[in-house]
Structures are given as structure tokens and as C-alpha cells.
Enzyme design. Structure first.
Site, short mmCIF file in Angstrom:
data_model
loop_
_atom_site.label_atom_id
_atom_site.label_comp_id
_atom_site.label_asym_id
_atom_site.label_seq_id
_atom_site.Cartn_x
_atom_site.Cartn_y
_atom_site.Cartn_z
N ASP A 113 -8.28 -9.90 -18.69
CA ASP A 113 -9.01 -8.63 -18.64
C ASP A 113 -9.05 -7.94 -19.99
O ASP A 113 -8.35 -8.33 -20.92
CB ASP A 113 -8.37 -7.72 -17.58
CG ASP A 113 -6.85 -7.68 -17.69
OD1 ASP A 113 -6.31 -8.08 -18.73
OD2 ASP A 113 -6.20 -7.25 -16.72
N ASN A 157 1.21 -1.22 -8.25
CA ASN A 157 0.48 -1.14 -6.97
C ASN A 157 0.02 -2.52 -6.50
O ASN A 157 -0.81 -2.62 -5.60
CB ASN A 157 -0.73 -0.21 -7.11
CG ASN A 157 -1.71 -0.68 -8.19
OD1 ASN A 157 -1.51 -1.74 -8.78
ND2 ASN A 157 -2.75 0.10 -8.43
N HIS A 167 -1.54 -4.82 -8.34
CA HIS A 167 -2.74 -5.41 -8.94
C HIS A 167 -2.41 -6.64 -9.77
O HIS A 167 -1.31 -6.78 -10.30
CB HIS A 167 -3.55 -4.37 -9.74
CG HIS A 167 -3.00 -3.95 -11.06
ND1 HIS A 167 -2.82 -2.63 -11.41
CD2 HIS A 167 -2.63 -4.67 -12.14
CE1 HIS A 167 -2.35 -2.57 -12.64
NE2 HIS A 167 -2.23 -3.79 -13.11
N GLU A 189 -7.59 -4.00 -8.69
CA GLU A 189 -6.85 -2.92 -8.05
C GLU A 189 -6.93 -3.03 -6.53
O GLU A 189 -7.81 -3.73 -6.00
CB GLU A 189 -7.47 -1.57 -8.47
CG GLU A 189 -7.44 -1.31 -9.98
CD GLU A 189 -6.06 -0.86 -10.47
OE1 GLU A 189 -5.04 -1.17 -9.82
OE2 GLU A 189 -6.01 -0.21 -11.52
C1 GLP Z 1 -1.86 -4.23 -16.77
C2 GLP Z 1 -2.59 -5.57 -16.92
C3 GLP Z 1 -2.03 -6.60 -15.99
C4 GLP Z 1 -0.52 -6.60 -16.06
C5 GLP Z 1 -0.01 -5.29 -15.52
C6 GLP Z 1 1.50 -5.19 -15.53
O1 GLP Z 1 -2.53 -3.28 -16.03
N1 GLP Z 1 -3.99 -5.47 -16.73
O2 GLP Z 1 -2.57 -7.87 -16.33
O3 GLP Z 1 0.00 -7.65 -15.31
O4 GLP Z 1 -0.54 -4.24 -16.28
O5 GLP Z 1 1.95 -4.84 -16.80
P1 GLP Z 1 3.44 -4.93 -17.28
O6 GLP Z 1 3.73 -6.38 -17.43
O7 GLP Z 1 3.46 -4.21 -18.60
O8 GLP Z 1 4.27 -4.27 -16.25
#
Ligand code: GLP
Length: 241
Positions: free
Chosen positions: A67, A136, A138, A143
Site C-alpha cells: 500500500d 483494528n 486491518h 480496513e
Molecule cells: C499500517 C500499514 C500496514 C501495517 C499496519 C501495522 O497501517 N498499512 O501494512 O501492517 O500499519 O503497523 P505496525 O507494524 O507499525 O504496527
């Protein structure tokens, strides 16, 4: 789904790097689906260190990222392109023209998503898709919703996601509200999925992903239907299981 329990983030990172390394060793021209966020950072450090020692060769690897924020130029520090360059691509011997991330500078999100979908079709399904998980539930930027989006699409970020990601920005208002994300269909088409979860903040999402019902309200729960999904989670992330 297979669960690998580890003590802490360091162990998680080492195990994740070992699995990624095995993929590259078995198939030097593999397609790796990559993720941003803090979860894969330690694994990226391990991979970069191995590459620097000449123990790992990325020269034939292709990468597709999950993304990108809409409205952030690749040169902007908070863009996922910058994140990937800084934390992995600039430290390994990958050919930059084989690293793909949605084009965040295209303000026309629909067009950026169409173009990215065409790239994904061209390079083929990922041999291994790395994932983190949002608080949440995702995955990528898929989402909680009423349905599972199949293809690359524009997303309005959830309030919790903006809250969780504001740490990377000076002010909350600077966090983009929109993103272009691979769909659940794109993610599920990977031959193998490796999801990393660390810390207490992820405990609820991890418990629901592993043992709750499969529902688009908890996007990661769809991984229960993947034939080869592996979760590496530490004690804190598993504390509510
Ligand atoms: C972001 C990314 C995700 C990622 C998530 C968790 O929103 N788009 O791909 O997995 O956050 O992030 P973190 O690993 O910093 O907790």
C-alpha cells in the site's frame, strides 16, 4: 493457519528473516510481497545485514508493496516508498526497477490503483506475502468493512489507523486520509503468507484473527481460509488468546 510463538520482537524478526531467506535461496527470482510499519523492521535489518555479508542475493528478486498513502510524493519522508528505500532497498543489492509500490503522488487515487493492479497482474502472485496487522485487524490498508475488497482500491483510513500511524508524522493533521491498497483478493493470491504481530496493542486483533469468525469486520480473519498462512507472534501479542 499455523502459529509460531516467540518470546519477543527480536526472536520474531530473526524467524521472519529466516523464512524470507529460505524463499530467496529456493527461488532466487521470487516475488516478495512486502509491508511497512514497525512489525517487519527488525526482519528487514536482519536481511540487510545478511546481504551486506554476501550471504543473501536480492539481484533477481521482485518486490510488490501492499500500500501507499495518497498525496505523498515518493520523496516525502513519510511515504511508504521512502520507508522501504531507507529501511531495506538502499541496503540490499536489489534492482530498484523491480521494486513496486503504488504511486502515492498521483492525486487520482482510482488511476493509481488501476495502474498498480496492472503491475500486480504482470509480475504475478507473490511467492511470499509479508503482513503486519493493524490494531483494528486491518491488513495492508484493508480496513474493517462490510465486504472483502478483491483488488487494489482506494481506502478512506479508519480513525484508529490514523491514530496509530500519527507517530510517523509531526502532527495528526498531516496523516493522509486516503491510501491505495492491495485488496484482500490480491493478498490471498500469494502462495504463502507470513503475518508478524508484536506487542500488547495487537493482542485483541490477533485473538480475533486466529479464533474469531471470518468476517470483513476483522479483515485479517480471512487468513484462516489461506492454505499456507503462518503467523509469528510474541507473548504480548498472544496474551488474549
Ligand atoms: C499500517 C500499514 C500496514 C501495517 C499496519 C501495522 O497501517 N498499512 O501494512 O501492517 O500499519 O503497523 P505496525 O507494524 O507499525 O504496527
Amino acid at each position: 493457519m499455523e502459529l509460531i510463538r516467540v518470546k519477543n520482537y527480536q526472536e520474531l524478526s530473526k524467524k521472519a528473516a529466516a523464512i524470507i531467506t529460505a524463499h530467496i535461496t529456493l527461488k532466487p527470482n521470487c516475488v516478495l510481497g512486502l509491508a511497512t510499519g514497525s512489525s517487519p523492521l527488525g526482519a528487514y535489518e536482519e536481511l540487510a545485514a545478511m546481504c551486506a555479508k554476501g550471504e543473501l542475493d536480492f539481484s533477481q528478486v521482485t518486490t510488490v508493496n501492499l500500500d501507499e498513502y495518497v498525496g505523498l510524493d515518493g520523496s516525502s519522508q513519510q511515504s511508504y516508498r521512502s520507508f522501504m528505500n531507507k529501511n531495506l532497498f538502499n541496503k540490499i543489492n536489489i534492482s530498484m526497477d523491480r521494486t513496486f509500490i503504488p504511486d502515492g503522488k498521483n492525486e487520482d487515487c482510482e488511476e493509481a490503483c488501476r495502474e498498480y493492479e496492472a503491475i500486480l497482474e504482470r509480475v504475478g502472485p507473490a511467492d511470499l506475502q509479508l503482513l503486519g496487522i493493524g490494531v483494528n485487524g486491518h491488513i495492508g490498508f484493508n480496513e474493517p468493512a462490510d465486504y472483502f475488497p478483491l483488488k487494489t482500491h482506494c481506502v478512506r483510513l479508519a480513525h484508529e489507523t490514523i491514530q496509530a500511524n500519527k507517530r510517523f508524522f509531526q502532527k495528526e493533521e498531516e496523516v493522509p486520509k486516503m491510501a491505495c491498497s492491495m485488496g484482500i483478493g490480491n493478498i490471498m493470491s500469494a502462495r504463502m503468507i507470513l503475518l508478524l504481530a508484536s506487542g500488547r496493542g495487537k493482542a485483541q486483533a490477533v485473538a480475533q484473527m486466529l479464533s474469531g469468525p471470518v468476517t470483513p469486520r476483522m479483515p485479517a480473519s480471512i487468513l484462516q481460509f489461506h492454505p499456507r498462512a503462518v503467523v509469528i507472534a510474541d507473548e504480548d501479542a498472544l496474551s488474549l488468546l
